[in-house]
Design an enzyme around this catalytic site. Structure first.
Site, short mmCIF file in Angstrom:
data_model
loop_
_atom_site.label_atom_id
_atom_site.label_comp_id
_atom_site.label_asym_id
_atom_site.label_seq_id
_atom_site.Cartn_x
_atom_site.Cartn_y
_atom_site.Cartn_z
N THR A 136 0.83 -1.33 0.00
CA THR A 136 -0.10 0.22 0.10
C THR A 136 1.01 1.27 -0.11
O THR A 136 2.02 1.24 0.57
CB THR A 136 -0.92 0.13 1.06
OG1 THR A 136 -1.17 1.19 1.61
CG2 THR A 136 -0.40 -0.72 2.19
N LYS A 141 2.37 -4.41 6.34
CA LYS A 141 2.77 -4.52 5.06
C LYS A 141 4.28 -3.86 4.68
O LYS A 141 4.76 -4.49 4.13
CB LYS A 141 1.91 -3.40 4.25
CG LYS A 141 0.51 -3.67 4.19
CD LYS A 141 0.10 -4.75 3.14
CE LYS A 141 -1.15 -4.58 2.65
NZ LYS A 141 -1.57 -6.00 1.87
N TYR A 164 -1.60 -1.94 10.81
CA TYR A 164 -1.97 -2.60 9.61
C TYR A 164 -0.70 -2.08 8.47
O TYR A 164 -0.37 -2.97 7.88
CB TYR A 164 -3.45 -2.07 8.91
CG TYR A 164 -3.46 -2.15 7.41
CD1 TYR A 164 -3.22 -3.32 6.70
CD2 TYR A 164 -3.56 -0.96 6.61
CE1 TYR A 164 -3.45 -3.55 5.40
CE2 TYR A 164 -3.55 -0.99 5.14
CZ TYR A 164 -3.36 -2.29 4.71
OH TYR A 164 -3.40 -2.45 3.21
N SER A 206 -0.34 3.40 10.59
CA SER A 206 -1.07 2.30 11.40
C SER A 206 -0.44 0.92 11.57
O SER A 206 0.53 0.74 10.85
CB SER A 206 -2.50 2.06 10.83
OG SER A 206 -2.44 1.27 9.74
#
Ligand code: NAD
Length: 384
Positions: free
Chosen positions: A144, A185, A181, A179
């Site tokens: 991302t 990544k 999350y 974050s």
């Protein structure tokens, strides 16, 4: 080519599987339905009803005459993962199968630990499976743009050449994610680069921007082929959420002053980028990175574009930002790799935004009002 799509029951995995199948590839589809379980946990549902995995696969067979080979199981289970890779014997694996909502990872400790375990362990099992079954399999992994954060220098495609005290080296671009999350990544990217460098695997890391839109040429062919359309403050991506708020007559909720800038792309470009990456593989041992976005927008500008496209009055409301992120920052992203392979982007247009309004209108009775407003706060560390 034989292509195994992981996370094929999700928002992007499903239309990608159809796009690859329509392009003539033999496609396998794998999922553990974790995404459907988060819906139950959060008490929300996709705005557009979606069919079961089996019904979708059968509908695609009826519509196209093509077969998708299903694998149901969890990538954090190493035996299952290796057996699926061995069973399908793909030339390429497209890996979407992760917990992908930043707010979900920030709910509390339990959700942060789940997100990082699910994402990092799943990807690590996959790397071992590829190394064992066939190191020549090309891994196409969804990363991302949020991995980079908002640095005060140009964002290069994954790598940065630096000169330090008179010496020069090429290093992975330094990341400042926003974050737990996004951090998962970053950890994945490091593990994949390591596997390429040490074991000679080949991988493409696609640092994707925020996706908007809901229809592709293939999902449009039958209502049973529809993909998810999330509107809630945990899983709904920003433009999709603004469109739903406009149709429901609610204010568009912009977090903070709205000067945050994000890279974005349309769902039809996502599926095409994946096809291009699969058909033009990385070299053995190469960790190739593309920034998969087509345009950047300030959130305030995005809200105004939706408000102007809507044929009625729309208010824009600024909420205190539940996240911790920079406003008024520099944002200049290099994204030439995918256009170099032939991507012709669909840029954001009023026509696309207008095409989403009837979809929302047809399903507006399914919206649960409470889910639109953010409830997860970045500040403070909650034990789960
Ligand atoms: P999604 O949640 O709709 O789909 C992910 C799918 O993976 C789900 O169907 C889920 O059940 C499955 N999954 C999760 N963990 C799994 C596991 N351990 N084993 C097997 N299956 C598992 O997400 P999406 O929006 O389609 O995003 C797909 C990928 O693209 C994610 O990796 C995400 O980080 C990345 N991405 C998405 C966006 C976006 O705007 N949607 C932006 C940038 C990057």
């Amino acid at each position: 080519m034989r292509i195994l799509v992981l996370g094929a029951d999700g928002y992007l995995g499903w239309p990608t599987a159809l796009h690859l199948s329509a392009a003539g590839h033999e496609v396998g589809v794998l999922d553990n339905f974790a995404r459907r379980a988060y819906d139950e946990e959060l008490g929300v549902e996709s705005l557009v009803p979606i069919e079961s995995f089996e019904t979708r696969i059968e509908a695609w067979r009826e519509v196209s005459g093509k077969t998708l080979t299903p694998y149901v199981g969890d990538l954090t289970d190493p035996e299952f993962t290796t057996a699926a890779v061995r069973g399908f014997r793909p030339d390429a694996i497209v890996h979407f199968a992760e917990q992908r909502a930043a707010p979900y990872s920030m709910i509390d400790q339990a959700h942060a630990v789940y997100t990082q375990t699910n994402n990092v362990v799943g990807t690590l099992n996959l790397l071992y499976a590829i190394a064992e079954v066939d190191p020549d399999i090309h891994l196409v992994k969804l990363g991302t743009m949020g991995e980079y954060g908002t640095p005060n220098i140009d964002i290069e495609e994954g790598w940065l050449e630096i000169t330090h005290k008179g010496r020069t080296d090429r290093v992975l671009y330094p990341k400042k994610p926003g974050s737990f999350y996004h951090l998962s990544k970053v950890h994945d990217s490091h593990n994949i680069e390591f596997a390429c460098r040490i074991w000679g695997l080949r991988a493409t890391d696609l640092n994707q921007g925020v996706v908007y839109g809901q229809q592709t040429e293939q999902t449009d062919r039958d209502p049973r082929l529809a993909t998810r359309f999330d509107y809630d403050a945990v899983f709904g991506t920003v433009l999709n959420r603004f469109v739903i708020q406009a149709v429901l007559g609610r204010p568009l909720t912009v977090y903070g002053d709205g000067s945050q800038t994000r890279g974005m792309l349309e769902i039809r470009d996502t599926v095409e980028c994946i096809r291009l990456a699969c058909e033009n593989p990385a070299e053995p041992g190469e960790f190739r990175v593309f920034n998969q976005m087509t345009e950047s927008f300030r959130l305030e500008e995005l809200a105004k574009t939706v408000a102007e496209a809507f044929p009625g009055d729309v208010e824009i409301e600024h909420l205190e930002n539940p996240r911790v992120e920079q406003s008024e920052h520099y944002y200049n992203v290099v994204h030439t790799g995918l256009p170099g392979l032939g991507l012709r982007p669909h840029l954001l247009s009023n026509t696309l935004i207008e095409s989403l309004f009837p979809i929302v209108e047809a399903n507006s009775e399914r919206v649960q009002d409470g889910a639109l407003l953010p409830s997860v706060r970045w500040r403070g560390a909650l034990r789960g």
